[in-house]
Write a protein that holds these residues in place. Structure first.
Motif, mmCIF file in Angstrom:
data_model
loop_
_atom_site.group_PDB
_atom_site.id
_atom_site.type_symbol
_atom_site.label_atom_id
_atom_site.label_comp_id
_atom_site.label_asym_id
_atom_site.label_seq_id
_atom_site.Cartn_x
_atom_site.Cartn_y
_atom_site.Cartn_z
ATOM 1 N N ILE A 77 0.881 -1.170 0.000
ATOM 2 C CA ILE A 77 0.000 0.000 0.000
ATOM 3 C C ILE A 77 0.915 1.214 0.000
ATOM 4 C CG2 ILE A 77 -1.806 1.299 1.172
ATOM 5 C CD1 ILE A 77 -2.705 -1.300 2.487
ATOM 6 N N ARG A 78 0.864 1.988 -1.061
ATOM 7 C CA ARG A 78 1.703 3.184 -1.179
ATOM 8 C C ARG A 78 0.961 4.398 -0.615
ATOM 9 N NH1 ARG A 78 6.004 1.587 -4.165
ATOM 10 N NH2 ARG A 78 5.670 0.046 -5.791
ATOM 11 N N ASN A 79 1.729 5.408 -0.273
ATOM 12 C CA ASN A 79 1.157 6.651 0.263
ATOM 13 C C ASN A 79 0.185 6.367 1.404
ATOM 14 O OD1 ASN A 79 2.544 8.178 -1.748
ATOM 15 N ND2 ASN A 79 0.945 7.611 -3.197
ATOM 16 N N THR A 80 0.658 5.582 2.373
ATOM 17 C CA THR A 80 -0.214 5.214 3.485
ATOM 18 C C THR A 80 -0.668 6.445 4.262
ATOM 19 O OG1 THR A 80 1.749 4.760 4.822
ATOM 20 C CG2 THR A 80 0.648 2.870 3.815
ATOM 21 N N LYS A 81 -1.866 6.310 4.804
ATOM 22 C CA LYS A 81 -2.498 7.376 5.586
ATOM 23 C C LYS A 81 -2.866 6.801 6.942
ATOM 24 C CE LYS A 81 -4.837 8.592 1.316
ATOM 25 N NZ LYS A 81 -6.123 8.677 0.671
ATOM 26 N N ILE A 82 -3.038 7.648 7.921
ATOM 27 C CA ILE A 82 -3.465 7.174 9.237
ATOM 28 C C ILE A 82 -4.773 6.400 9.120
ATOM 29 C CG2 ILE A 82 -4.270 7.925 11.512
ATOM 30 C CD1 ILE A 82 -2.073 10.030 11.462
ATOM 31 N N SER A 83 -5.652 6.829 8.224
ATOM 32 C CA SER A 83 -6.935 6.137 8.051
ATOM 33 C C SER A 83 -6.775 4.722 7.500
ATOM 34 C CB SER A 83 -7.857 6.955 7.141
ATOM 35 O OG SER A 83 -7.281 7.101 5.853
ATOM 36 N N ASP A 84 -5.578 4.373 6.985
ATOM 37 C CA ASP A 84 -5.324 3.004 6.524
ATOM 38 C C ASP A 84 -5.095 2.051 7.692
ATOM 39 O OD1 ASP A 84 -5.454 3.768 3.836
ATOM 40 O OD2 ASP A 84 -3.289 4.080 3.690
ATOM 41 N N SER A 85 -4.824 2.592 8.873
ATOM 42 C CA SER A 85 -4.594 1.756 10.049
ATOM 43 C C SER A 85 -5.811 0.881 10.304
ATOM 44 C CB SER A 85 -4.324 2.616 11.288
ATOM 45 O OG SER A 85 -3.126 3.323 11.150
ATOM 46 N N GLY A 86 -5.551 -0.336 10.742
ATOM 47 C CA GLY A 86 -6.647 -1.242 11.073
ATOM 48 C C GLY A 86 -6.265 -2.672 10.788
ATOM 49 N N VAL A 87 -7.239 -3.543 10.897
ATOM 50 C CA VAL A 87 -7.037 -4.963 10.663
ATOM 51 C C VAL A 87 -7.457 -5.287 9.236
ATOM 52 C CG1 VAL A 87 -7.703 -7.285 11.367
ATOM 53 C CG2 VAL A 87 -7.432 -5.498 13.087
ATOM 54 N N TYR A 88 -6.591 -5.985 8.531
ATOM 55 C CA TYR A 88 -6.860 -6.409 7.157
ATOM 56 C C TYR A 88 -6.996 -7.921 7.140
ATOM 57 C CZ TYR A 88 -5.619 -1.755 5.540
ATOM 58 O OH TYR A 88 -5.589 -0.398 5.323
ATOM 59 N N ARG A 89 -7.852 -8.414 6.270
ATOM 60 C CA ARG A 89 -8.062 -9.852 6.129
ATOM 61 C C ARG A 89 -7.518 -10.309 4.788
ATOM 62 N NH1 ARG A 89 -14.069 -11.757 5.963
ATOM 63 N NH2 ARG A 89 -13.799 -11.471 3.746
ATOM 64 N N CYS A 90 -6.674 -11.314 4.814
ATOM 65 C CA CYS A 90 -6.119 -11.927 3.608
ATOM 66 C C CYS A 90 -6.764 -13.303 3.495
ATOM 67 C CB CYS A 90 -4.606 -12.035 3.746
ATOM 68 S SG CYS A 90 -3.807 -12.801 2.343
ATOM 69 N N ASP A 91 -7.479 -13.545 2.412
ATOM 70 C CA ASP A 91 -8.325 -14.728 2.303
ATOM 71 C C ASP A 91 -7.969 -15.547 1.070
ATOM 72 O OD1 ASP A 91 -10.433 -16.347 3.124
ATOM 73 O OD2 ASP A 91 -11.908 -15.232 1.962
ATOM 74 N N PHE A 92 -7.908 -16.869 1.248
ATOM 75 C CA PHE A 92 -7.668 -17.818 0.155
ATOM 76 C C PHE A 92 -8.814 -18.833 0.151
ATOM 77 C CE2 PHE A 92 -3.610 -16.212 1.546
ATOM 78 C CZ PHE A 92 -2.964 -15.909 0.364
ATOM 79 N N PRO A 93 -9.975 -18.453 -0.374
ATOM 80 C CA PRO A 93 -11.150 -19.322 -0.282
ATOM 81 C C PRO A 93 -11.074 -20.591 -1.119
ATOM 82 C CG PRO A 93 -11.640 -17.406 -1.613
ATOM 83 C CD PRO A 93 -10.276 -17.185 -1.019
ATOM 84 N N ARG A 94 -10.203 -20.647 -2.114
ATOM 85 C CA ARG A 94 -10.139 -21.836 -2.969
ATOM 86 C C ARG A 94 -9.087 -22.838 -2.535
ATOM 87 N NH1 ARG A 94 -11.146 -19.046 -8.834
ATOM 88 N NH2 ARG A 94 -13.268 -18.383 -8.390
ATOM 89 N N LEU A 95 -8.260 -22.481 -1.552
ATOM 90 C CA LEU A 95 -7.315 -23.459 -1.025
ATOM 91 C C LEU A 95 -8.062 -24.427 -0.125
ATOM 92 C CD1 LEU A 95 -4.118 -21.419 -0.074
ATOM 93 C CD2 LEU A 95 -4.493 -22.846 -2.069
ATOM 94 N N GLN A 96 -7.617 -25.656 -0.087
ATOM 95 C CA GLN A 96 -8.226 -26.663 0.780
ATOM 96 C C GLN A 96 -7.233 -27.066 1.840
ATOM 97 O OE1 GLN A 96 -11.441 -27.537 0.681
ATOM 98 N NE2 GLN A 96 -11.609 -25.986 -0.927
ATOM 99 N N PRO A 97 -7.489 -26.816 3.099
ATOM 100 C CA PRO A 97 -8.658 -26.072 3.573
ATOM 101 C C PRO A 97 -8.486 -24.576 3.326
ATOM 102 C CG PRO A 97 -7.234 -26.583 5.420
ATOM 103 C CD PRO A 97 -6.626 -27.234 4.207
ATOM 104 N N ARG A 98 -9.621 -23.894 3.320
ATOM 105 C CA ARG A 98 -9.605 -22.442 3.139
ATOM 106 C C ARG A 98 -8.704 -21.822 4.198
ATOM 107 N NH1 ARG A 98 -14.736 -18.751 2.178
ATOM 108 N NH2 ARG A 98 -13.736 -16.723 2.249
ATOM 109 N N GLN A 99 -7.954 -20.788 3.810
ATOM 110 C CA GLN A 99 -7.056 -20.127 4.754
ATOM 111 C C GLN A 99 -7.344 -18.633 4.781
ATOM 112 O OE1 GLN A 99 -2.908 -21.312 4.530
ATOM 113 N NE2 GLN A 99 -3.518 -23.125 3.370
ATOM 114 N N THR A 100 -7.412 -18.106 5.988
ATOM 115 C CA THR A 100 -7.665 -16.690 6.199
ATOM 116 C C THR A 100 -6.684 -16.180 7.242
ATOM 117 O OG1 THR A 100 -10.016 -16.971 5.712
ATOM 118 C CG2 THR A 100 -9.395 -14.966 6.877
ATOM 119 N N PHE A 101 -6.095 -15.023 6.975
ATOM 120 C CA PHE A 101 -5.132 -14.407 7.884
ATOM 121 C C PHE A 101 -5.585 -12.990 8.189
ATOM 122 C CE2 PHE A 101 -3.050 -17.355 5.075
ATOM 123 C CZ PHE A 101 -2.346 -18.167 5.946
#
Length: 109
Positions: A77-101
């Motif tokens: 993420i370029r030119n980050t802003k304070i409003s970018d702060s927070g929790v992000y979810r990285c999801d791989f729904p097609r992997l078996q088993p599904r993986q989410t970080f």
């Protein structure tokens, strides 16, 4: 600039991510909704044809195309802003088993 690391655990039978895999980074909101940060589906992503990216991330989020086959679904993420702060979810729904970080991003002044 922030690099958000996202590597799924790949099984011995599937030692690379298919370029047809779907990966997505989304930022949960207080109202329960999700802001679309990055999505990759069958070679398409928000910077080359997919629509739906949250306006505030347009033109600021990039991935490591050549690293996808090695399981690296990290984004920048370029030119980050304070409003970018927070929790992000990285999801791989097609992997078996599904993986989410979940990734906590803190942007300082």
């Amino acid at each position: 600039m922030a690099v958000m690391l996202c590597y799924p655990a790949l099984s011995a039978q599937k030692d690379t991510l298919s370029l047809n895999s779907l990966t997505g980074e989304r930022k949960p909101q207080k109202d329960g909704g999700l802001k679309e940060v990055f999505l990759y589906v069958a070679g398409k992503h928000y910077n080359n044809g997919l629509v739906g990216q949250s306006e505030e991330f347009k033109g600021r989020v990039f991935h490591f195309q050549d690293e996808l086959k090695h399981g690296n679904a990290s984004i920048i993420i370029r030119n980050t802003k304070i409003s970018d702060s927070g929790v992000y979810r990285c999801d791989f729904p097609r992997l078996q088993p599904r993986q989410t970080f979940y990734i906590q991003l803190v942007v300082g002044e």
